[in-house]
Design an enzyme around this catalytic site. Structure first.
Site, PDB file in Angstrom:
ATOM      1  N   LYS A 134      16.298  21.765 -11.396  1.00 21.50           N
ATOM      2  CA  LYS A 134      15.623  20.490 -11.586  1.00 21.50           C
ATOM      3  C   LYS A 134      16.500  19.407 -12.173  1.00 21.50           C
ATOM      4  CE  LYS A 134      11.367  20.016 -11.598  1.00 21.50           C
ATOM      5  NZ  LYS A 134      10.497  19.282 -10.723  1.00 21.50           N
ATOM      6  N   GLU A 182       9.866   8.269 -16.785  1.00 21.27           N
ATOM      7  CA  GLU A 182       8.474   8.672 -17.043  1.00 21.27           C
ATOM      8  C   GLU A 182       8.034   8.290 -18.452  1.00 21.27           C
ATOM      9  OE1 GLU A 182       7.767  12.621 -14.405  1.00 21.27           O
ATOM     10  OE2 GLU A 182       9.394  12.727 -15.824  1.00 21.27           O
ATOM     11  N   SER A 232      15.130  21.396 -16.538  1.00 15.25           N
ATOM     12  CA  SER A 232      13.875  22.093 -16.800  1.00 15.25           C
ATOM     13  C   SER A 232      14.169  23.347 -17.604  1.00 15.25           C
ATOM     14  CB  SER A 232      13.220  22.465 -15.469  1.00 15.25           C
ATOM     15  OG  SER A 232      12.336  23.553 -15.653  1.00 15.25           O
ATOM     16  N   HIS A 272       0.833  -1.220   0.000  1.00 13.21           N
ATOM     17  CA  HIS A 272       0.000   0.000   0.000  1.00 13.21           C
ATOM     18  C   HIS A 272       0.864   1.267   0.000  1.00 13.21           C
ATOM     19  CE1 HIS A 272      -3.250  -2.776   1.257  1.00 13.21           C
ATOM     20  NE2 HIS A 272      -2.286  -3.302   1.990  1.00 13.21           N
TER      21      HIS A 272
END
Ligand code: ARG
Length: 459
Positions: A284, A291, A278, A157
């Site tokens: 960043k 992804e 970024s 979980h």
């Protein structure tokens, strides 16, 4: 007006835009070498059976070899205005040889031709994907071997559950990939039959030798039924299925990586090469590759759904809808290969932060199950032991303590007189790992055995 090689009884030709709509050349060009191999085997059999003269067969074979070489070297370009790869190659042959070129299609249809081309193509490409999966497994297992003792929280979980090792986690991923490889190879074993000789759907009145053609193309046998041969795309479904499952695995692994790469977790430091910056935020370091691999799963599931939907309403035997199979099938295989080739180096170059993983084992009461099992070993029924351990956790929370190790023996004994000083050894994360030595478990020697078993399955 468009270029149509054989219009049969039709006198009118489609308009250019309509012809382009029908054309599959932009997709099936990649079947060129397989198409030529299929034609050469077919022609060798036709001459053997006395269906075409030896001299014409020799000329056709020579010319097909030349076309194959010219296509490979780039000397001959595939005409993007052709209808498909089959008509393009037959067209070049006929242009160069005249009547001899017109003999090659005896006893054959593009329906069995495209089916054999696809199967030959898959026999070449699927082992390459299986090899990419094997190499990816090997990378994961090599990293795992370096982290047999790197303790980290295991999650259920997405809540800290029990201590595992990084090796155990990476081996869990690998177990899925090993099954993926088996799925690809299994699909390959079932598609290994030659459809040539099936013709349009009902074979031919010419005395073809289907066994000989199958053998010469490296198939163990011809397909069983000619209608099935031109209608069947199970191999596309199975491979798109294997690809969708593989993509789902990679997507879940990448989800772990993306979570681990957050400042909050800090379990993994991806190499700069496998991260992106970024356009606005100078600080960043984003896990874009992970992804994108996760994102490709949507596309791969789409490919499978496209193929299932394409097939479900088709009456037997061949329908032109089947031409739409290739884009999804090729994309499924290309995407499988591309994602594996990104995932592998991303893992190989990542730095795993043992300190952060170990630190995360404190503070979440991951030792609570071990406390309950300690009491079970001392004779307490599990349900009672579970309640005592839960009470100890409640005591810790009430006292603002983050670990059961912070309780004194007297504190613990107030909940059960079965507690002794040896408890403190049992609940150290490293001990919790070592004590889970059942087969399949996270103990170093158990994971070593899993690694050996998975390597054995990879052959
Ligand atoms: N380009 C076609 C395909 O991929 C080849 C078969 C065409 N057959 C036909 N009867 N029109 O399916």
């Amino acid at each position: 007006m468009a270029q149509v090689l054989w219009s049969g009884r039709l006198e009118e030709k489609p308009e250019a835009e309509a012809f382009a709509f029908e054309s599959s050349i932009s997709v099936d060009s990649r079947l060129a070498q397989e198409d030529i191999a299929g034609s050469r085997a077919h022609v060798a059999m036709l001459v053997e059976r006395g269906i075409i003269p030896a001299e014409a067969a020799r000329a056709i074979d020579e010319e097909l070899k030349r076309i194959a070489a010219e296509l490979a070297s780039g000397k001959l370009a595939i005409d993007q205005n052709a209808e498909d790869i089959h008509s393009f190659i037959e067209g070049v042959l006929t242009e160069r040889l005249g009547d001899a070129g017109r003999m090659v299609h005896a006893g054959r249809s593009r329906n069995d031709q495209v089916a054999v081309d696809l199967r030959l193509y898959l026999k070449r490409v699927v082992p390459e994907i299986a090899e990419e999966i094997r190499a990816t497994c090997e990378t994961l297992l090599t990293v795992a071997e370096q982290h047999l003792e790197t303790v980290m929280p295991g999650y259920t979980h997405l809540q800290r559950a029990q201590p595992v090792s990084l090796a155990h986690h990476l081996t869990a991923w690998t177990a899925g990939l090993v099954r993926d490889r088996e799925r690809f190879l299994d699909a390959l074993s079932r598609l290994d039959e030659c459809p040539l000789g099936s013709g349009a759907l009902a074979t031919t009145t010419l005395a073809l030798d289907r066994e000989a053609v199958a053998r010469s193309l490296g198939f163990p046998q011809p397909t069983v039924n000619s209608m099935d041969s031109v209608a069947d795309r199970d191999f596309a479904l199975e491979l798109a299925g294997a690809a969708a499952i593989l993509a789902t695995h990679l997507s879940r692994f990448c989800e772990d990586i993306i979570i681990w790469a957050t400042e909050e977790f800090g379990f993994i430091d991806l190499a700069e090469q496998w991260s992106t910056g970024s356009s606005i935020m100078p600080q960043k370091k984003n896990p874009d590759f992970a992804e994108l691999i996760r994102g490709k799963a949507g596309r791969q599931i789409g490919n499978l759904v496209s193929l299932l939907t394409l097939l479900k309403g088709l009456p037997y035997a061949y329908d032109r809808d089947l031409q739409e199979d290739k884009e999804a099938l090729f994309d499924a295989l290309d995407t499988s290969r591309a994602t594996l080739r990104m995932f592998r180096p991303m893992i190989a170059t990542a730095r795993f932060r043992k300190d952060r993983m170990e630190a995360a084992c404190f503070g979440g009461f991951l030792e609570a199950t071990d406390v309950a099992e300690y009491l079970v070993r001392k004779g307490l029924p599990f349900r009672k032991a579970h309640e005592v351990a839960a009470q100890v956790v409640r005591d810790c929370v009430a006292a603002g303590q983050r670990s059961i190790a912070e309780r004194t023996l007297a504190d613990l004994r107030s909940r059960s007189d079965l507690f002794d000083a040896d408890l403190y050894e049992v609940i150290r994360p490293a001990a919790a790992l070592r004590n889970r030595s059942r087969s399949g478990g996270p103990a170093p020697q158990a994971v070593t055995a899993q690694i050996a078993e998975l390597r054995r399955r990879l052959g």
